[in-house]
Design an enzyme around this catalytic site. Sequence first.
Site, mmCIF file in Angstrom:
data_model
loop_
_atom_site.group_PDB
_atom_site.id
_atom_site.type_symbol
_atom_site.label_atom_id
_atom_site.label_comp_id
_atom_site.label_asym_id
_atom_site.label_seq_id
_atom_site.Cartn_x
_atom_site.Cartn_y
_atom_site.Cartn_z
ATOM 1 N N LYS A 1 0.854 -1.193 0.000
ATOM 2 C CA LYS A 1 0.000 0.000 0.000
ATOM 3 C C LYS A 1 0.898 1.254 0.000
ATOM 4 O O LYS A 1 1.947 1.268 0.648
ATOM 5 C CB LYS A 1 -0.879 -0.048 1.265
ATOM 6 C CG LYS A 1 -1.801 1.128 1.469
ATOM 7 C CD LYS A 1 -3.081 1.023 0.676
ATOM 8 C CE LYS A 1 -3.908 2.305 0.833
ATOM 9 N NZ LYS A 1 -4.891 2.475 -0.242
ATOM 10 N N LYS B 1 4.027 4.733 -11.504
ATOM 11 C CA LYS B 1 2.655 4.243 -11.751
ATOM 12 C C LYS B 1 1.801 5.380 -12.284
ATOM 13 O O LYS B 1 1.651 6.420 -11.632
ATOM 14 C CB LYS B 1 2.062 3.668 -10.468
ATOM 15 C CG LYS B 1 0.662 3.095 -10.682
ATOM 16 C CD LYS B 1 0.236 2.276 -9.496
ATOM 17 C CE LYS B 1 -1.193 1.791 -9.609
ATOM 18 N NZ LYS B 1 -1.610 1.016 -8.448
ATOM 19 N N CYS C 1 -2.891 8.277 -7.904
ATOM 20 C CA CYS C 1 -4.117 8.189 -7.108
ATOM 21 C C CYS C 1 -4.985 9.391 -7.478
ATOM 22 O O CYS C 1 -4.545 10.536 -7.355
ATOM 23 C CB CYS C 1 -3.776 8.195 -5.620
ATOM 24 S SG CYS C 1 -5.242 8.056 -4.604
HETATM 25 C C1 FMN Z 1 -9.554 0.131 -2.453
HETATM 26 C C2 FMN Z 1 -8.407 0.456 -3.354
HETATM 27 C C3 FMN Z 1 -7.279 1.101 -2.823
HETATM 28 C C4 FMN Z 1 -6.193 1.405 -3.644
HETATM 29 N N1 FMN Z 1 -5.097 2.016 -3.110
HETATM 30 C C5 FMN Z 1 -4.000 2.261 -3.899
HETATM 31 C C6 FMN Z 1 -2.815 2.788 -3.348
HETATM 32 O O1 FMN Z 1 -2.686 3.036 -2.139
HETATM 33 N N2 FMN Z 1 -1.791 3.040 -4.185
HETATM 34 C C7 FMN Z 1 -1.844 2.778 -5.531
HETATM 35 O O2 FMN Z 1 -0.869 3.000 -6.262
HETATM 36 N N3 FMN Z 1 -2.977 2.244 -6.078
HETATM 37 C C8 FMN Z 1 -4.028 1.981 -5.296
HETATM 38 N N4 FMN Z 1 -5.159 1.412 -5.848
HETATM 39 C C9 FMN Z 1 -5.203 1.163 -7.306
HETATM 40 C C10 FMN Z 1 -4.854 -0.299 -7.665
HETATM 41 O O3 FMN Z 1 -3.540 -0.646 -7.253
HETATM 42 C C11 FMN Z 1 -4.990 -0.550 -9.181
HETATM 43 O O4 FMN Z 1 -4.102 0.287 -9.879
HETATM 44 C C12 FMN Z 1 -6.400 -0.307 -9.707
HETATM 45 O O5 FMN Z 1 -7.370 -0.615 -8.753
HETATM 46 C C13 FMN Z 1 -6.705 -1.130 -10.967
HETATM 47 O O6 FMN Z 1 -6.446 -2.505 -10.784
HETATM 48 P P1 FMN Z 1 -7.562 -3.577 -10.272
HETATM 49 O O7 FMN Z 1 -8.707 -3.533 -11.248
HETATM 50 O O8 FMN Z 1 -6.816 -4.898 -10.266
HETATM 51 O O9 FMN Z 1 -7.956 -3.155 -8.910
HETATM 52 C C14 FMN Z 1 -6.246 1.082 -5.035
HETATM 53 C C15 FMN Z 1 -7.377 0.444 -5.550
HETATM 54 C C16 FMN Z 1 -8.449 0.102 -4.729
HETATM 55 C C17 FMN Z 1 -9.642 -0.612 -5.320
#
Ligand code: FMN
Length: 366
Positions: free
Chosen positions: A44, A176, A138
């Site tokens: 995270k 990212k 983010c």
């Molecule tokens: C609840 C939640 C919290 C997230 N927190 C972060 C974070 O702290 N840092 C980050 O780079 N991406 C964060 N993301 C983004 C995910 O790492 C990812 O890039 C995005 O959700 C798309 O991938 P997925 O469809 O597999 O979730 C978060 C996503 C979700 C759903």
Amino acid sequence: MDLSITVNGIKFPNPFLLGSGPPGTNARVLAKSFDAGWGGAVAKTISLESSKVVNVVPRYGKLRSRSNSEVIGFENIELISDRPIEVWLEEFRQVKKEYPKNVLIASIMEEYNKERWQELTRRVEDTGVDAFELNFSCPHGMTERKMGSEMGEHPDLTEEVTSWVTEVATIPVWAKMTPNITNIKEPSLAAVRGGASGISAINTILSVIGVNLDTLRPMPTVEGHTVPGGYSSQAVRPIALRMVSQLALALPKEVSLSGIGGIENSHDAIEFMLLGASTVQICTGVMLQGVKMVDELREGLAKFMTDKAFNSSQEIVGKSLPYFSTHMDLVKKMKEAKRHKAGEAARDNEWAQKDITEKTAELTSN
Ligand SMILES: Cc1cc2nc3c(=O)[nH]c(=O)nc-3n(C[C@H](O)[C@H](O)[C@H](O)COP(=O)(O)O)c2cc1C
């Protein structure tokens, strides 16, 4: 079967990583995922001052299929980690000590301040993590403090901040990227100019998951109000695949790509690899299915490699990229293949003669 892949000099036991978010929220869950068989994890996102990070409840919203209850889209308004940096530094050390072969990537984010970014970089690298992922993406909450996608939307800032980190880091640095931009290649190339050796894409897409028709309140609703949040899960996968393929075609060959967005099984993961990702990250999929989903990911990849006679994970990377072209070229190829009938099918009168759903099916490839 050996699923390992070496990226930026780091050997990943397999290409499957937890994406930054709730799945990598502390040492305990990171350890659990490595025990389950994940090749690596992006923890995270952390910053120097966790006291500035205050999360709200509820902070998630789901979009479900109209025909069954399957989750197809997911919105979150979660911030980065609210746990103190000292706790994280201790946990990174502990995880690396217990799992030396699994790849631990620290996701970091700070305000627009060179000293702060470099202090965070030095302190985190000292714990023995394998690489950094810079969170320039983010799309909510942190942007109010000019962090996250506020940086990733501006190539000049992306380049400058990446160079602050690469000036002091001795381990690989990935950036990212946010999809909330017209051309994701521009900030990504800027990060590479700043010294990034890898690009991770995509973070979430700005969204409003829905409106409650009883209360008239948009969701997720916190004390009657909301803010737009980040959209993830399977609905975003086609957009992520498009962006990853664009990046794979545009970035210098030595820059690695980590594919993210809506991956839920080995089929989805292999698609990202075929379009240029050497590792893939999964966040929402793990939140919905649990860490055991890695069993199917590993089995599915091994089966695909056997069926298609690939000798290593690396051989899959970018294999489908040569099949992108221009529309003009598609037309030319079609004509050359003498598919005049298919060409004529686009004529207006045929649309008029047939039901539109029939016509759509005729022109669809899957
Ligand atoms: C609840 C939640 C919290 C997230 N927190 C972060 C974070 O702290 N840092 C980050 O780079 N991406 C964060 N993301 C983004 C995910 O790492 C990812 O890039 C995005 O959700 C798309 O991938 P997925 O469809 O597999 O979730 C978060 C996503 C979700 C759903």
